[in-house]
Design a protein around this motif. Structure first.
Motif, PDB file in Angstrom:
ATOM      1  N   ARG A  64       0.832  -1.216   0.000  1.00  0.00           N
ATOM      2  CA  ARG A  64       0.000   0.000   0.000  1.00  0.00           C
ATOM      3  C   ARG A  64       0.867   1.266   0.000  1.00  0.00           C
ATOM      4  NH1 ARG A  64      -5.406  -0.910   0.744  1.00  0.00           N
ATOM      5  NH2 ARG A  64      -5.958  -2.861   1.752  1.00  0.00           N
ATOM      6  N   GLU A  65       1.932   1.267   0.771  1.00  0.00           N
ATOM      7  CA  GLU A  65       2.825   2.428   0.810  1.00  0.00           C
ATOM      8  C   GLU A  65       3.493   2.634  -0.546  1.00  0.00           C
ATOM      9  OE1 GLU A  65       5.541   1.914   4.036  1.00  0.00           O
ATOM     10  OE2 GLU A  65       3.969   2.071   5.563  1.00  0.00           O
ATOM     11  N   GLU A  66       3.965   1.533  -1.156  1.00  0.00           N
ATOM     12  CA  GLU A  66       4.587   1.630  -2.477  1.00  0.00           C
ATOM     13  C   GLU A  66       3.585   2.137  -3.510  1.00  0.00           C
ATOM     14  OE1 GLU A  66       6.145  -2.224  -3.284  1.00  0.00           O
ATOM     15  OE2 GLU A  66       7.726  -2.068  -1.769  1.00  0.00           O
ATOM     16  N   GLN A  67       2.364   1.638  -3.444  1.00  0.00           N
ATOM     17  CA  GLN A  67       1.323   2.097  -4.366  1.00  0.00           C
ATOM     18  C   GLN A  67       1.049   3.585  -4.174  1.00  0.00           C
ATOM     19  OE1 GLN A  67       1.307  -0.250  -6.708  1.00  0.00           O
ATOM     20  NE2 GLN A  67      -0.878   0.070  -6.907  1.00  0.00           N
ATOM     21  N   ARG A  68       0.959   4.012  -2.931  1.00  0.00           N
ATOM     22  CA  ARG A  68       0.704   5.426  -2.639  1.00  0.00           C
ATOM     23  C   ARG A  68       1.821   6.290  -3.217  1.00  0.00           C
ATOM     24  NH1 ARG A  68       1.444   5.980   2.674  1.00  0.00           N
ATOM     25  NH2 ARG A  68      -0.269   4.541   3.104  1.00  0.00           N
ATOM     26  N   LYS A  69       3.097   5.860  -3.007  1.00  0.00           N
ATOM     27  CA  LYS A  69       4.244   6.606  -3.543  1.00  0.00           C
ATOM     28  C   LYS A  69       4.211   6.629  -5.067  1.00  0.00           C
ATOM     29  CE  LYS A  69       7.372   5.707   0.305  1.00  0.00           C
ATOM     30  NZ  LYS A  69       8.576   4.981   0.739  1.00  0.00           N
ATOM     31  N   ARG A  70       3.919   5.474  -5.652  1.00  0.00           N
ATOM     32  CA  ARG A  70       3.883   5.388  -7.120  1.00  0.00           C
ATOM     33  C   ARG A  70       2.785   6.283  -7.688  1.00  0.00           C
ATOM     34  NH1 ARG A  70       1.844   2.031 -11.318  1.00  0.00           N
ATOM     35  NH2 ARG A  70       0.436   1.024  -9.877  1.00  0.00           N
ATOM     36  N   LEU A  71       1.626   6.287  -7.044  1.00  0.00           N
ATOM     37  CA  LEU A  71       0.530   7.140  -7.508  1.00  0.00           C
ATOM     38  C   LEU A  71       0.870   8.619  -7.350  1.00  0.00           C
ATOM     39  CD1 LEU A  71      -2.599   5.190  -6.200  1.00  0.00           C
ATOM     40  CD2 LEU A  71      -1.798   5.402  -8.561  1.00  0.00           C
ATOM     41  N   GLN A  72       1.567   8.966  -6.284  1.00  0.00           N
ATOM     42  CA  GLN A  72       1.986  10.357  -6.111  1.00  0.00           C
ATOM     43  C   GLN A  72       2.970  10.761  -7.204  1.00  0.00           C
ATOM     44  OE1 GLN A  72       3.480  10.442  -2.115  1.00  0.00           O
ATOM     45  NE2 GLN A  72       1.451  10.732  -1.200  1.00  0.00           N
ATOM     46  N   GLU A  73       3.896   9.848  -7.538  1.00  0.00           N
ATOM     47  CA  GLU A  73       4.846  10.130  -8.611  1.00  0.00           C
ATOM     48  C   GLU A  73       4.120  10.275  -9.949  1.00  0.00           C
ATOM     49  OE1 GLU A  73       7.607   6.920  -8.443  1.00  0.00           O
ATOM     50  OE2 GLU A  73       8.543   7.614  -6.590  1.00  0.00           O
ATOM     51  N   LEU A  74       3.160   9.397 -10.200  1.00  0.00           N
ATOM     52  CA  LEU A  74       2.393   9.489 -11.444  1.00  0.00           C
ATOM     53  C   LEU A  74       1.589  10.788 -11.513  1.00  0.00           C
ATOM     54  CD1 LEU A  74       1.087   5.830 -11.883  1.00  0.00           C
ATOM     55  CD2 LEU A  74       2.799   7.005 -13.254  1.00  0.00           C
ATOM     56  N   ASP A  75       1.013  11.188 -10.386  1.00  0.00           N
ATOM     57  CA  ASP A  75       0.273  12.456 -10.349  1.00  0.00           C
ATOM     58  C   ASP A  75       1.204  13.627 -10.655  1.00  0.00           C
ATOM     59  OD1 ASP A  75      -2.119  11.250  -9.797  1.00  0.00           O
ATOM     60  OD2 ASP A  75      -2.066  11.648  -7.635  1.00  0.00           O
ATOM     61  N   ALA A  76       2.380  13.616 -10.059  1.00  0.00           N
ATOM     62  CA  ALA A  76       3.334  14.701 -10.304  1.00  0.00           C
ATOM     63  C   ALA A  76       3.750  14.718 -11.776  1.00  0.00           C
ATOM     64  CB  ALA A  76       4.547  14.546  -9.403  1.00  0.00           C
TER      65      ALA A  76
END
Length: 168
Positions: A64-76
């Motif tokens: 879940r933490e990795e997914q959250r980080k990945r989604l934040q990177e994708l959003d940026a």
């Protein structure tokens, strides 16, 4: 105390009944003790312990933490891409507006020149050039007028008048 069916009565030998505990009273007492524990903040520790027991496994938490980080990177990254597209679109729009204004200016110059030539030509009236002016204004090429109405009859009348003008 004997009931109608003899279930809770004394033994057959006539011995006195054993003191029985009321199940409803026992349940109420248990609930009151739990409520008292919650009021004294003892219940919160129990809830925290229960939460720890029901927490998700470590691997799922990491995922879940990795997914959250990945989604934040994708959003940026998508915000950066969107900003680039906006800048490119703004630049393209400015270039298009510039080309459009240049084209409008060229058309204005060409239209003014052709209007001046037309006015100059229309003012020159020499006898016998009327049909030449009509021929210049009318399109006598039958192949070029595909999208217009059929004017072949008018064309033939004008051609015959050009060749044999009316006598005055």
């Amino acid at each position: 105390m004997a009931d109608d069916f003899g279930f809770f009565s004394a033994s057959e030998s006539g011995a006195p009944e054993a003191a029985e505990e009321d199940p409803a009273a026992a349940f109420l007492a248990q609930q009151e003790s739990e409520i008292a524990g919650i009021e004294n903040d003892e219940g919160y520790a129990a809830i925290a312990q229960a939460d720890r027991l029901t927490q998700e496994p470590e691997s799922i938490r990491k995922w879940r933490e990795e997914q959250r980080k990945r989604l934040q990177e994708l959003d940026a990254a998508s915000k950066v891409t969107e900003q680039e597209w906006r800048e490119k679109a703004k630049k393209d729009l400015e270039e298009w507006n510039q080309r459009q204004s240049e084209q409008v200016e060229k058309n204005k110059i060409n239209n003014r020149a052709s209007e001046e030539a037309f006015v100059k030509e229309s003012k020159e009236e020499t006898p016998g050039t009327e049909w030449e002016k009509v021929a210049q204004l009318c399109d006598f090429n039958p192949k070029s007028s595909k999208q217009c109405k059929d004017v072949s009859r008018l064309r033939s009348v004008l051609m015959s008048l050009k060749q044999t003008p009316l006598s005055r």
